[in-house]
Write an enzyme that holds these catalytic residues in place. Structure first.
Site, PDB file in Angstrom:
ATOM      1  N   GLU A  84       0.804  -1.220   0.000  1.00 44.86           N
ATOM      2  CA  GLU A  84       0.000   0.000   0.000  1.00 44.86           C
ATOM      3  C   GLU A  84       0.831   1.262   0.000  1.00 44.86           C
ATOM      4  O   GLU A  84       2.038   1.247   0.273  1.00 44.86           O
ATOM      5  CB  GLU A  84      -0.953  -0.012   1.191  1.00 44.86           C
ATOM      6  N   CYS A  97       3.874   8.299  -0.290  1.00 43.74           N
ATOM      7  CA  CYS A  97       4.497   7.432   0.706  1.00 43.74           C
ATOM      8  C   CYS A  97       4.557   6.029   0.119  1.00 43.74           C
ATOM      9  O   CYS A  97       3.537   5.495  -0.310  1.00 43.74           O
ATOM     10  CB  CYS A  97       3.641   7.471   1.975  1.00 43.74           C
ATOM     11  N   CYS A 104       6.740  -6.550   7.544  1.00 43.41           N
ATOM     12  CA  CYS A 104       7.906  -5.969   8.218  1.00 43.41           C
ATOM     13  C   CYS A 104       8.306  -6.900   9.352  1.00 43.41           C
ATOM     14  O   CYS A 104       7.454  -7.585   9.915  1.00 43.41           O
ATOM     15  CB  CYS A 104       7.524  -4.596   8.791  1.00 43.41           C
ATOM     16  N   CYS A 108       7.234  -3.429  15.828  1.00 47.89           N
ATOM     17  CA  CYS A 108       6.871  -2.317  16.720  1.00 47.89           C
ATOM     18  C   CYS A 108       5.429  -2.505  17.208  1.00 47.89           C
ATOM     19  O   CYS A 108       4.545  -2.862  16.427  1.00 47.89           O
ATOM     20  CB  CYS A 108       7.019  -0.974  15.994  1.00 47.89           C
ATOM     21  N   CYS A 111       2.330  -0.612  15.514  1.00 46.50           N
ATOM     22  CA  CYS A 111       2.275  -0.549  14.052  1.00 46.50           C
ATOM     23  C   CYS A 111       1.533  -1.751  13.466  1.00 46.50           C
ATOM     24  O   CYS A 111       1.723  -2.889  13.909  1.00 46.50           O
ATOM     25  CB  CYS A 111       3.698  -0.501  13.502  1.00 46.50           C
ATOM     26  N   CYS A 330      -0.489   2.954   8.907  1.00 47.57           N
ATOM     27  CA  CYS A 330       0.446   2.161   8.135  1.00 47.57           C
ATOM     28  C   CYS A 330       0.092   0.669   8.150  1.00 47.57           C
ATOM     29  O   CYS A 330       0.063   0.048   9.193  1.00 47.57           O
ATOM     30  CB  CYS A 330       1.799   2.354   8.837  1.00 47.57           C
TER      31      CYS A 330
HETATM   32  N1  SAH Z   1      10.071   1.138   9.393  1.00 44.28           N
HETATM   33  C1  SAH Z   1      10.186   2.527   9.133  1.00 44.28           C
HETATM   34  C2  SAH Z   1       9.148   3.102   8.195  1.00 44.28           C
HETATM   35  C3  SAH Z   1       7.744   2.631   8.316  1.00 44.28           C
HETATM   36  S1  SAH Z   1       6.792   3.191   9.676  1.00 44.28           S
HETATM   37  C4  SAH Z   1      10.225   3.289  10.431  1.00 44.28           C
HETATM   38  O1  SAH Z   1      10.197   2.675  11.484  1.00 44.28           O
HETATM   39  O2  SAH Z   1      10.381   4.505  10.411  1.00 44.28           O
HETATM   40  C5  SAH Z   1       6.490   4.866   9.300  1.00 44.28           C
HETATM   41  C6  SAH Z   1       6.174   5.706  10.501  1.00 44.28           C
HETATM   42  O3  SAH Z   1       4.831   5.465  10.969  1.00 44.28           O
HETATM   43  C7  SAH Z   1       7.089   5.419  11.669  1.00 44.28           C
HETATM   44  O4  SAH Z   1       7.484   6.590  12.301  1.00 44.28           O
HETATM   45  C8  SAH Z   1       6.174   4.583  12.539  1.00 44.28           C
HETATM   46  O5  SAH Z   1       6.670   4.530  13.823  1.00 44.28           O
HETATM   47  C9  SAH Z   1       4.849   5.279  12.362  1.00 44.28           C
HETATM   48  N2  SAH Z   1       3.704   4.512  12.788  1.00 44.28           N
HETATM   49  C10 SAH Z   1       3.497   3.203  12.684  1.00 44.28           C
HETATM   50  N3  SAH Z   1       2.325   2.851  13.214  1.00 44.28           N
HETATM   51  C11 SAH Z   1       1.756   3.970  13.671  1.00 44.28           C
HETATM   52  C12 SAH Z   1       0.519   4.255  14.339  1.00 44.28           C
HETATM   53  N4  SAH Z   1      -0.343   3.299  14.649  1.00 44.28           N
HETATM   54  N5  SAH Z   1       0.256   5.542  14.642  1.00 44.28           N
HETATM   55  C13 SAH Z   1       1.136   6.520  14.321  1.00 44.28           C
HETATM   56  N6  SAH Z   1       2.309   6.316  13.707  1.00 44.28           N
HETATM   57  C14 SAH Z   1       2.622   5.048  13.394  1.00 44.28           C
END
Ligand code: SAH
Length: 344
Positions: A84, A97, A104, A108, A111, A330
């Protein structure tokens, strides 16, 4: 996949197949314009038959459009995988984006992208394919470049797919192709320290964005498993190196999670960490992910957090929420499509 090739590499490939060079140039133009195979009218059938298995899908599986012009795309790749992306309108241009992996493996806790782990890396061409599709979908004429900025912030950890991601940046940057300058590209990482040094040493100058989300290692370990491998200090040292090499201000992302990282003490710790370093902090309201169960901090706490950082001498803003009516953090659009497929 044909989009993995630079123009020169594509011409070589076409010549090896036994066709003249100019067929390679024509094929390159068709690829950059995002033409589907059935839309190509200037190449002979025997040529198209030879290359069709390597030709990208250029297929939008689903599109959600917001009132503010934001669009969420789910693309279907040649092997059936769904990834996506998000298209956002800003005053200075349009940003796309892009995803860098299917799924992944960073895990985290807030996420949605990593809920099912990593399926596979995307090739450079598959990352470029997303830009080409969105460019085609948003341009008004064949020559218009509708995408001016690209952020590697979709599903996946870009530095966990280093070779393909750096090749993609070179392809995106190429004058033959979409010609998007490094100034208009951002890469977002959870902080794979050795690759930050390598990225700087390899001569890249894109905006480096770090998903920090914590002011100390203990808090970071609660939501980000990668914190068990690299400390915040190691990450910031790597960022300082990147700044020294490139002169580019580093951006830190800080998603506020209620009762986890949103207290006065965290403001103080974060200010002390970043004071004096040319950087900017993006405060991000948490996007609720049902399976994750974590809560957002609320508007008041969010704005207070950013204002307090500024008072302490750290540049900070709250990230504007775009496309809130089409929702989804995301990875959520992809997850919903996978679930629907599984239940059919
Ligand atoms: N793996 C990379 C890029 C993908 S995540 C990274 O960690 O930066 C892109 C951004 O979205 C990151 O800053 C991530 O922490 C944030 N993100 C992921 N899930 C989220 C959520 N539920 N709410 C807000 N930001 C989120």
């Amino acid at each position: 996949m044909l989009l993995d090739f630079s123009k020169e590499e594509l011409i070589d490939y076409v010549v090896k197949l036994g066709f003249p060079k100019f067929r390679g140039s024509q094929l390159f133009d068709a690829l950059i314009q995002g033409k589907r195979l059935d839309e190509i009218t200037n190449l002979p059938k025997n040529f198209l038959d030879k290359i069709k298995d390597e030709y990208p899908n250029f297929y939008i599986e689903k599109k959600l459009e917001s009132k503010d012009g934001t669009k969420k795309y789910a693309y279907r790749l040649k092997d059936g995988q769904i990834i996506e992306g998000v298209f956002m309108k800003y005053k200075y241009g349009n940003t796309l984006c892009v995803s860098t992996q299917v799924g992944c493996r960073m895990g985290c806790k807030f996420c949605a992208s990593g809920l099912f782990g990593l399926t596979r890396n995307l090739t450079a061409g598959e990352i470029l394919e997303q830009v080409i599709i969105a460019n085609k979908d948003n341009r008004k004429s064949l020559d218009e470049r509708a995408i001016t900025n690209v952020v590697l912030m979709g599903s996946g950890e870009p530095l966990d797919n280093y070779e393909n991601v750096t090749k993609f940046i070179k392809l995106l940057n190429s004058e033959d192709g979409l010609n998007i300058s490094q100034r208009n590209i951002s890469i977002s990482t959870c902080g794979l320290v050795p690759y930050i040094y390598k990225f700087a040493d390899d001569g890249f100058t894109v905006t480096l964005t770090i998903s920090l989300h914590a002011s100390n290692d203990e808090v970071r370990k609660k939501t980000m498993p990668i914190a068990n491998k690299y400390s915040i200090k190691e990450i910031i040292d790597a960022c300082k190196y990147y700044f020294k090499k490139t002169g580019r201000r580093v951006v830190f992302e800080y998603t506020l999670v209620k009762d986890v990282n949103d207290k006065e003490i965290h403001i103080k710790e974060l200010s002390n960490l970043l004071k004096g370093f040319p950087c900017h902090v993006n405060i991000i309201p948490l996007n609720f992910v049902k399976e994750r169960g974590l809560l957002a901090s609320g508007d008041k706490a969010t704005y207070n957090f950013a204002e307090s950082l500024v008072k302490n001498g750290v540049s900070a803003t709250v990230r504007r929420t775009l496309g809130s009516d089409i929702g989804g953090a995301c990875g959520q659009l992809r997850n919903s499509l996978i679930k629907n497929n599984n239940s059919n």
